[in-house]
Design a protein around this motif. Structure first.
Motif, PDB file in Angstrom:
ATOM      1  N   GLN A 100      82.433  80.130  67.446  1.00  0.00           N
ATOM      2  CA  GLN A 100      83.692  80.104  68.197  1.00  0.00           C
ATOM      3  C   GLN A 100      83.384  80.479  69.640  1.00  0.00           C
ATOM      4  OE1 GLN A 100      85.570  83.005  65.702  1.00  0.00           O
ATOM      5  NE2 GLN A 100      85.114  84.698  67.080  1.00  0.00           N
ATOM      6  N   GLU A 101      84.385  80.430  70.491  1.00  0.00           N
ATOM      7  CA  GLU A 101      84.215  80.804  71.890  1.00  0.00           C
ATOM      8  C   GLU A 101      84.153  82.321  72.027  1.00  0.00           C
ATOM      9  OE1 GLU A 101      83.882  78.747  74.614  1.00  0.00           O
ATOM     10  OE2 GLU A 101      83.761  77.147  73.100  1.00  0.00           O
ATOM     11  N   GLY A 102      83.389  82.783  72.998  1.00  0.00           N
ATOM     12  CA  GLY A 102      83.401  84.195  73.327  1.00  0.00           C
ATOM     13  C   GLY A 102      82.029  84.832  73.371  1.00  0.00           C
ATOM     14  N   SER A 103      81.912  85.838  74.242  1.00  0.00           N
ATOM     15  CA  SER A 103      80.691  86.622  74.378  1.00  0.00           C
ATOM     16  C   SER A 103      81.071  87.956  75.003  1.00  0.00           C
ATOM     17  CB  SER A 103      79.664  85.890  75.241  1.00  0.00           C
ATOM     18  OG  SER A 103      80.172  85.720  76.553  1.00  0.00           O
ATOM     19  N   GLY A 104      80.138  88.897  74.979  1.00  0.00           N
ATOM     20  CA  GLY A 104      80.436  90.183  75.574  1.00  0.00           C
ATOM     21  C   GLY A 104      79.316  91.186  75.388  1.00  0.00           C
ATOM     22  N   THR A 105      79.652  92.427  75.645  1.00  0.00           N
ATOM     23  CA  THR A 105      78.710  93.526  75.466  1.00  0.00           C
ATOM     24  C   THR A 105      79.359  94.576  74.593  1.00  0.00           C
ATOM     25  OG1 THR A 105      79.484  94.678  77.449  1.00  0.00           O
ATOM     26  CG2 THR A 105      77.630  93.143  77.724  1.00  0.00           C
ATOM     27  N   SER A 106      78.540  95.372  73.932  1.00  0.00           N
ATOM     28  CA  SER A 106      79.042  96.472  73.119  1.00  0.00           C
ATOM     29  C   SER A 106      77.957  97.522  72.992  1.00  0.00           C
ATOM     30  CB  SER A 106      79.496  95.985  71.734  1.00  0.00           C
ATOM     31  OG  SER A 106      78.446  95.314  71.075  1.00  0.00           O
ATOM     32  N   VAL A 107      78.353  98.691  72.528  1.00  0.00           N
ATOM     33  CA  VAL A 107      77.432  99.793  72.294  1.00  0.00           C
ATOM     34  C   VAL A 107      77.713 100.337  70.898  1.00  0.00           C
ATOM     35  CG1 VAL A 107      76.772 102.126  72.995  1.00  0.00           C
ATOM     36  CG2 VAL A 107      77.280 100.401  74.738  1.00  0.00           C
TER      37      VAL A 107
END
Length: 113
Positions: A100-107
């Motif tokens: 699906q669409e989307g990306s990001g960062t996480s911890v």
């Protein structure tokens, strides 16, 4: 290089968008000879799995999950393993969905014993 992830339980430090992993999600990691894998569950995730490799403090893995609403999704993640001053481990992640669409960062951080 940070210590082994084998047997560690980690959790996100913040909630992501609805329907994704969040602070109630628990990842149980395994590691052997440069290979990593984990099972995860909690929050909107009924069952999730990730599998990949480790080279020094760099992780490269793909993940797939089943959500409470019955949908599945998958993606790719690059993480850096960081030793925290209190002896726990943190993963600083850059991820992108492939289904699906989307990306990001996480911890995500190791839960205290």
């Amino acid at each position: 290089m940070a210590r082994s992830l084998d047997g560690l339980v980690l959790s996100p430090v913040a909630d992501q968008a609805p329907g994704q992993v969040g602070t109630r999600t628990r990842f149980t990691y395994h590691e052997l000879d440069g290979r990593i894998w984990a099972e995860y569950v909690g929050g909107d995730v009924v069952r999730g799995h990730l599998v990949g490799t480790r080279d020094g403090d760099a992780l490269d893995f793909r993940y797939v999950q089943l959500k409470q609403d019955g949908t599945t999704s998958s993606g790719h993640c690059l993480s850096t393993v960081v030793d925290l001053p209190d002896g726990r481990v943190r993963l600083e992640e850059r991820w992108a969905w492939e289904s699906q669409e989307g990306s990001g960062t996480s911890v995500v951080e190791q839960l205290p014993s």
